[in-house]
Design a protein around this motif. Structure first.
Motif, short mmCIF file in Angstrom:
data_model
loop_
_atom_site.label_atom_id
_atom_site.label_comp_id
_atom_site.label_asym_id
_atom_site.label_seq_id
_atom_site.Cartn_x
_atom_site.Cartn_y
_atom_site.Cartn_z
N ALA A 166 9.58 -3.41 -1.43
CA ALA A 166 9.32 -4.83 -1.18
C ALA A 166 7.82 -5.10 -1.08
O ALA A 166 7.33 -6.12 -1.57
CB ALA A 166 10.04 -5.29 0.08
N VAL A 167 7.08 -4.19 -0.47
CA VAL A 167 5.62 -4.35 -0.39
C VAL A 167 5.02 -4.25 -1.79
O VAL A 167 4.12 -5.03 -2.15
CB VAL A 167 5.00 -3.31 0.58
CG1 VAL A 167 3.48 -3.34 0.51
CG2 VAL A 167 5.47 -3.56 2.01
N ARG A 168 5.52 -3.34 -2.59
CA ARG A 168 5.03 -3.23 -3.98
C ARG A 168 5.32 -4.52 -4.74
O ARG A 168 4.46 -5.00 -5.51
CB ARG A 168 5.68 -2.04 -4.69
CG ARG A 168 5.19 -0.71 -4.19
CD ARG A 168 5.89 0.43 -4.87
NE ARG A 168 4.98 0.95 -5.91
CZ ARG A 168 5.22 2.03 -6.62
NH1 ARG A 168 6.35 2.71 -6.44
NH2 ARG A 168 4.36 2.45 -7.50
N ALA A 169 6.50 -5.07 -4.55
CA ALA A 169 6.84 -6.34 -5.21
C ALA A 169 5.91 -7.45 -4.74
O ALA A 169 5.52 -8.32 -5.53
CB ALA A 169 8.30 -6.70 -4.94
N GLU A 170 5.56 -7.43 -3.47
CA GLU A 170 4.63 -8.43 -2.93
C GLU A 170 3.28 -8.30 -3.61
O GLU A 170 2.66 -9.29 -3.99
CB GLU A 170 4.50 -8.22 -1.41
CG GLU A 170 3.89 -9.36 -0.69
CD GLU A 170 4.81 -10.55 -0.51
OE1 GLU A 170 4.30 -11.62 -0.15
OE2 GLU A 170 6.04 -10.44 -0.71
N ALA A 171 2.80 -7.07 -3.78
CA ALA A 171 1.52 -6.85 -4.46
C ALA A 171 1.58 -7.39 -5.89
O ALA A 171 0.66 -8.08 -6.34
CB ALA A 171 1.15 -5.36 -4.46
N ARG A 172 2.66 -7.08 -6.59
CA ARG A 172 2.80 -7.57 -7.97
C ARG A 172 2.83 -9.09 -8.00
O ARG A 172 2.18 -9.71 -8.85
CB ARG A 172 4.06 -7.01 -8.62
CG ARG A 172 3.94 -5.54 -9.01
CD ARG A 172 5.11 -5.06 -9.86
NE ARG A 172 6.41 -5.29 -9.28
CZ ARG A 172 7.02 -4.47 -8.41
NH1 ARG A 172 6.42 -3.35 -8.03
NH2 ARG A 172 8.21 -4.75 -7.95
N ALA A 173 3.55 -9.71 -7.07
CA ALA A 173 3.65 -11.18 -7.04
C ALA A 173 2.28 -11.82 -6.78
O ALA A 173 2.01 -12.92 -7.27
CB ALA A 173 4.64 -11.62 -5.96
N LEU A 174 1.43 -11.12 -6.05
CA LEU A 174 0.09 -11.63 -5.76
C LEU A 174 -0.93 -11.23 -6.83
O LEU A 174 -2.10 -11.59 -6.75
CB LEU A 174 -0.38 -11.12 -4.39
CG LEU A 174 0.40 -11.65 -3.19
CD1 LEU A 174 0.05 -10.87 -1.94
CD2 LEU A 174 0.13 -13.14 -3.00
N GLY A 175 -0.48 -10.47 -7.83
CA GLY A 175 -1.36 -10.03 -8.89
C GLY A 175 -2.34 -8.96 -8.45
O GLY A 175 -3.42 -8.82 -9.03
N LEU A 176 -1.95 -8.17 -7.44
CA LEU A 176 -2.83 -7.14 -6.90
C LEU A 176 -2.44 -5.77 -7.47
O LEU A 176 -1.26 -5.45 -7.53
CB LEU A 176 -2.77 -7.13 -5.37
CG LEU A 176 -3.18 -8.47 -4.74
CD1 LEU A 176 -2.95 -8.45 -3.24
CD2 LEU A 176 -4.62 -8.80 -5.08
N PRO A 177 -3.43 -4.96 -7.85
CA PRO A 177 -3.14 -3.72 -8.58
C PRO A 177 -2.67 -2.55 -7.73
O PRO A 177 -2.11 -1.60 -8.26
CB PRO A 177 -4.48 -3.39 -9.24
CG PRO A 177 -5.50 -3.96 -8.30
CD PRO A 177 -4.87 -5.23 -7.77
N ARG A 178 -2.92 -2.58 -6.41
CA ARG A 178 -2.54 -1.42 -5.61
C ARG A 178 -2.35 -1.81 -4.15
O ARG A 178 -2.72 -2.89 -3.72
CB ARG A 178 -3.56 -0.30 -5.72
CG ARG A 178 -4.87 -0.57 -5.04
CD ARG A 178 -5.83 0.61 -5.16
NE ARG A 178 -7.00 0.40 -4.35
CZ ARG A 178 -8.02 -0.40 -4.66
NH1 ARG A 178 -7.99 -1.07 -5.80
NH2 ARG A 178 -9.04 -0.54 -3.86
N ILE A 179 -1.78 -0.86 -3.42
CA ILE A 179 -1.55 -1.01 -1.97
C ILE A 179 -2.30 0.14 -1.30
O ILE A 179 -2.30 1.27 -1.80
CB ILE A 179 -0.05 -0.90 -1.66
CG1 ILE A 179 0.74 -1.94 -2.44
CG2 ILE A 179 0.21 -1.03 -0.16
CD1 ILE A 179 2.19 -1.57 -2.61
#
Length: 161
Positions: free
Chosen positions: A114-127
């Motif tokens: 879910a955190v990875r999906a959040e990063a993708r939704a925000l257009g962010l490349p990594r966590i």
């Protein structure tokens, strides 16, 4: 973000709702005790409500792992941050915690997904995140996910002397 569902029993990871705050605060207190840290200061629910659900755009995101009966078993919080070295934003996962009885049942990978999906939704490349060096269970978990680790020491300093 759509909810992430688990296998048997159909646990769900979703964004926290205002009604979840009392349980999230309980989990935060458990997390602090687990990490041998001071308990949260009074008024945490109000401060989190402002960060998560206030009139300004959400500065903090909170994802919760809900068991089939609706009980919240854990949470992950994250927020966009900036990297000077990359000159770009990334998603900082501030906390990931599961109540002791809920560990080892597949909820951790659901929260991370879910955190990875959040990063993708925000257009962010990594966590990016950190965990205490003594937390061998978390380190094994993150290693199994294929995460890279870098050793650093975390410091805190009050803004006023």
């Amino acid at each position: 973000m759509s909810a992430h569902e688990g296998g048997p029993g159909r646990a769900v990871v979703r964004h926290a709702d205002p009604e979840d705050l009392p349980r999230v605060v309980e989990l935060v207190a458990e997390h602090a005790a687990y990490e041998k840290a001071a308990p949260p200061a009074p008024g945490l629910a109000d401060r989190l409500a402002g960060l998560l659900f206030g009139p300004e755009p959400a500065r903090l995101r909170c994802l919760v792992a809900a068991l089939p009966d609706g009980t919240l078993a854990g949470y992950a919080t994250c927020a966009p941050e900036l990297s000077t070295w990359d000159g770009a934003a990334y998603l900082h996962m501030d906390c990931l915690y599961l109540a002791e009885a809920s560990r080892g049942h597949g909820l951790g990978p659901l929260l991370v997904a879910a955190v990875r999906a959040e990063a993708r939704a925000l257009g962010l490349p990594r966590i990016e995140w950190q965990t205490p060096v003594w937390n061998e269970g978390a380190i094994r978990f993150y290693d199994r996910l294929g995460a890279d680790s870098r050793e650093k020491r975390r410091y805190t300093l009050p803004a006023t002397p």
